[in-house]
Design a protein around this motif. Structure first.
Motif, PDB file in Angstrom:
ATOM      1  N   ALA A  78       9.337 -37.022 -34.702  1.00 35.32           N
ATOM      2  CA  ALA A  78       9.388 -36.968 -36.173  1.00 35.32           C
ATOM      3  C   ALA A  78       8.279 -35.932 -36.499  1.00 35.32           C
ATOM      4  CB  ALA A  78       9.302 -38.564 -36.785  1.00 35.32           C
ATOM      5  N   LEU A  79       8.492 -35.404 -37.813  1.00 36.08           N
ATOM      6  CA  LEU A  79       7.683 -34.766 -38.311  1.00 36.08           C
ATOM      7  C   LEU A  79       7.117 -35.069 -39.648  1.00 36.08           C
ATOM      8  CD1 LEU A  79       9.238 -31.064 -37.413  1.00 36.08           C
ATOM      9  CD2 LEU A  79       7.189 -32.550 -36.285  1.00 36.08           C
ATOM     10  N   ILE A  80       5.832 -34.630 -40.230  1.00 30.72           N
ATOM     11  CA  ILE A  80       5.504 -35.114 -41.569  1.00 30.72           C
ATOM     12  C   ILE A  80       5.084 -33.836 -42.337  1.00 30.72           C
ATOM     13  CG2 ILE A  80       3.754 -36.564 -43.036  1.00 30.72           C
ATOM     14  CD1 ILE A  80       3.810 -38.374 -40.406  1.00 30.72           C
ATOM     15  N   ALA A  81       5.556 -33.636 -43.415  1.00 28.48           N
ATOM     16  CA  ALA A  81       5.101 -32.540 -44.378  1.00 28.48           C
ATOM     17  C   ALA A  81       4.224 -33.133 -45.272  1.00 28.48           C
ATOM     18  CB  ALA A  81       6.558 -32.000 -45.012  1.00 28.48           C
ATOM     19  N   LEU A  82       2.983 -32.407 -45.566  1.00 31.14           N
ATOM     20  CA  LEU A  82       2.084 -32.966 -46.478  1.00 31.14           C
ATOM     21  C   LEU A  82       1.704 -31.831 -47.506  1.00 31.14           C
ATOM     22  CD1 LEU A  82      -0.366 -34.894 -44.203  1.00 31.14           C
ATOM     23  CD2 LEU A  82       1.493 -35.738 -45.612  1.00 31.14           C
ATOM     24  N   GLN A 112      18.133 -32.061 -36.429  1.00 27.34           N
ATOM     25  CA  GLN A 112      18.538 -33.470 -36.430  1.00 27.34           C
ATOM     26  C   GLN A 112      17.200 -34.228 -35.997  1.00 27.34           C
ATOM     27  OE1 GLN A 112      21.781 -34.209 -33.949  1.00 27.34           O
ATOM     28  NE2 GLN A 112      23.263 -33.253 -35.212  1.00 27.34           N
ATOM     29  N   LEU A 113      16.188 -34.157 -36.690  1.00 27.00           N
ATOM     30  CA  LEU A 113      14.795 -34.552 -36.512  1.00 27.00           C
ATOM     31  C   LEU A 113      14.110 -35.036 -37.745  1.00 27.00           C
ATOM     32  CD1 LEU A 113      12.305 -34.848 -34.452  1.00 27.00           C
ATOM     33  CD2 LEU A 113      11.584 -32.306 -35.549  1.00 27.00           C
ATOM     34  N   PRO A 114      13.879 -36.307 -37.874  1.00 26.42           N
ATOM     35  CA  PRO A 114      13.324 -36.870 -38.957  1.00 26.42           C
ATOM     36  C   PRO A 114      12.132 -36.321 -39.412  1.00 26.42           C
ATOM     37  CG  PRO A 114      13.638 -38.738 -37.335  1.00 26.42           C
ATOM     38  CD  PRO A 114      13.864 -37.210 -36.833  1.00 26.42           C
ATOM     39  N   ILE A 115      12.121 -36.074 -40.830  1.00 26.88           N
ATOM     40  CA  ILE A 115      10.914 -35.212 -41.562  1.00 26.88           C
ATOM     41  C   ILE A 115      10.566 -36.066 -42.682  1.00 26.88           C
ATOM     42  CG2 ILE A 115       9.748 -33.261 -42.379  1.00 26.88           C
ATOM     43  CD1 ILE A 115      11.629 -31.427 -40.750  1.00 26.88           C
ATOM     44  N   ALA A 116       9.345 -36.856 -42.814  1.00 24.69           N
ATOM     45  CA  ALA A 116       8.963 -37.401 -43.929  1.00 24.69           C
ATOM     46  C   ALA A 116       8.181 -36.377 -44.812  1.00 24.69           C
ATOM     47  CB  ALA A 116       7.901 -38.476 -43.515  1.00 24.69           C
ATOM     48  N   ASN A 117       9.096 -36.300 -46.103  1.00 20.14           N
ATOM     49  CA  ASN A 117       8.263 -35.143 -47.096  1.00 20.14           C
ATOM     50  C   ASN A 117       7.469 -35.954 -47.914  1.00 20.14           C
ATOM     51  OD1 ASN A 117       7.921 -33.046 -49.045  1.00 20.14           O
ATOM     52  ND2 ASN A 117      10.044 -32.855 -49.102  1.00 20.14           N
ATOM     53  N   ALA A 118       6.277 -35.457 -47.623  1.00 19.34           N
ATOM     54  CA  ALA A 118       5.125 -36.113 -48.714  1.00 19.34           C
ATOM     55  C   ALA A 118       4.523 -34.765 -49.387  1.00 19.34           C
ATOM     56  CB  ALA A 118       4.092 -36.944 -47.795  1.00 19.34           C
ATOM     57  N   ILE A 119       5.436 -33.762 -49.637  1.00 23.03           N
ATOM     58  CA  ILE A 119       4.898 -32.561 -50.735  1.00 23.03           C
ATOM     59  C   ILE A 119       4.880 -33.306 -52.064  1.00 23.03           C
ATOM     60  CG2 ILE A 119       4.985 -30.293 -51.294  1.00 23.03           C
ATOM     61  CD1 ILE A 119       6.245 -29.837 -48.624  1.00 23.03           C
ATOM     62  N   LEU A 120       3.603 -33.603 -52.712  1.00 18.73           N
ATOM     63  CA  LEU A 120       3.705 -34.187 -54.021  1.00 18.73           C
ATOM     64  C   LEU A 120       3.988 -33.077 -54.995  1.00 18.73           C
ATOM     65  CD1 LEU A 120       0.300 -36.253 -53.901  1.00 18.73           C
ATOM     66  CD2 LEU A 120       2.564 -37.056 -53.249  1.00 18.73           C
ATOM     67  N   THR A 121       4.604 -33.559 -56.016  1.00 19.51           N
ATOM     68  CA  THR A 121       4.978 -32.786 -57.109  1.00 19.51           C
ATOM     69  C   THR A 121       4.458 -33.490 -58.353  1.00 19.51           C
ATOM     70  OG1 THR A 121       7.073 -33.375 -57.126  1.00 19.51           O
ATOM     71  CG2 THR A 121       6.721 -31.313 -55.994  1.00 19.51           C
ATOM     72  N   THR A 122       3.602 -32.961 -58.937  1.00 19.00           N
ATOM     73  CA  THR A 122       2.888 -33.830 -59.952  1.00 19.00           C
ATOM     74  C   THR A 122       2.816 -32.857 -61.400  1.00 19.00           C
ATOM     75  OG1 THR A 122       0.719 -33.505 -59.183  1.00 19.00           O
ATOM     76  CG2 THR A 122       2.135 -35.405 -58.699  1.00 19.00           C
ATOM     77  N   GLU A 123       2.468 -33.553 -62.399  1.00 17.33           N
ATOM     78  CA  GLU A 123       2.437 -32.777 -63.646  1.00 17.33           C
ATOM     79  C   GLU A 123       1.027 -32.464 -63.708  1.00 17.33           C
ATOM     80  OE1 GLU A 123       4.611 -31.815 -66.021  1.00 17.33           O
ATOM     81  OE2 GLU A 123       6.195 -32.797 -64.703  1.00 17.33           O
ATOM     82  N   TYR A 141       4.835 -44.291 -42.317  1.00 19.87           N
ATOM     83  CA  TYR A 141       6.022 -45.361 -42.103  1.00 19.87           C
ATOM     84  C   TYR A 141       7.371 -44.709 -42.074  1.00 19.87           C
ATOM     85  CZ  TYR A 141       2.686 -48.969 -42.841  1.00 19.87           C
ATOM     86  OH  TYR A 141       1.708 -50.071 -42.706  1.00 19.87           O
ATOM     87  N   VAL A 142       7.693 -43.746 -42.925  1.00 15.99           N
ATOM     88  CA  VAL A 142       8.927 -43.190 -42.819  1.00 15.99           C
ATOM     89  C   VAL A 142       9.213 -42.552 -41.619  1.00 15.99           C
ATOM     90  CG1 VAL A 142      10.435 -41.459 -43.794  1.00 15.99           C
ATOM     91  CG2 VAL A 142       9.126 -42.900 -45.411  1.00 15.99           C
ATOM     92  N   ALA A 143       8.168 -41.892 -41.235  1.00 12.15           N
ATOM     93  CA  ALA A 143       8.296 -41.149 -39.851  1.00 12.15           C
ATOM     94  C   ALA A 143       8.618 -42.068 -38.823  1.00 12.15           C
ATOM     95  CB  ALA A 143       7.252 -40.311 -39.512  1.00 12.15           C
TER      96      ALA A 143
END
Length: 154
Positions: A78-82, A112-123, A141-143
């Protein structure tokens, strides 16, 4: 909650997993906090520190390309995007948020690889700070959950 018998949290077991993290440096205070929470949670889930590859890119738009390069190595479960994108006064926020999100999704589907996307988009910065620890932890946890799930489906 940590399960002392198995060394896992919430029944998730990351002990056999290899995880890649791509962290954007833009809004570094936020992304460093995301990464710290993420790495701590991965270790709580049993992922060995030596099985975590952590790379850095300038900003959120560069995250998908680095994810793709890691996916092509075929050594990650798995991969994680921050990252962190904070709305400004121009359309640039929408462009970066939409394109980085679409790129992350495309890499996950193409490989076909899980990627947890934790790129925050905030005001604003306050919203980002309020989410940095929880979202970093959630990404871990998602990954792990998705890597385990896909392992049973293949």
């Amino acid at each position: 909650m940590l399960n002392a018998d198995k060394g896992t949290a919430n029944g998730l077991d990351g002990s056999k997993l290899h995880i890649g993290i791509v962290q954007a440096r833009f809004n570094e205070g936020i992304t460093n906090a995301l990464a710290e929470a993420c790495r701590n949670a991965l270790q709580d889930l049993g992922v060995a520190p030596e099985h975590i590859t952590h790379v850095f890119v300038p900003g959120a738009l560069e995250v998908p390309l680095a994810l793709q390069a890691l996916a092509e190595r075929d050594e990650f479960d798995a991969l994680i995007a921050l990252g962190c994108i904070i709305r400004g006064e121009t359309y640039h926020f929408e462009l970066v948020a939409n394109e980085s999100g679409a790129g992350v999704t495309r890499v996950a589907l193409d490989y076909q690889l899980p990627i947890a996307n934790a790129i925050l988009t905030t005001e604003n910065l306050d919203q980002a700070v309020a989410r940095q620890t929880e979202k970093g932890r959630d990404a871990a946890y998602v990954a792990v959950e998705m890597a385990n799930l896909l392992g049973t489906l293949s």
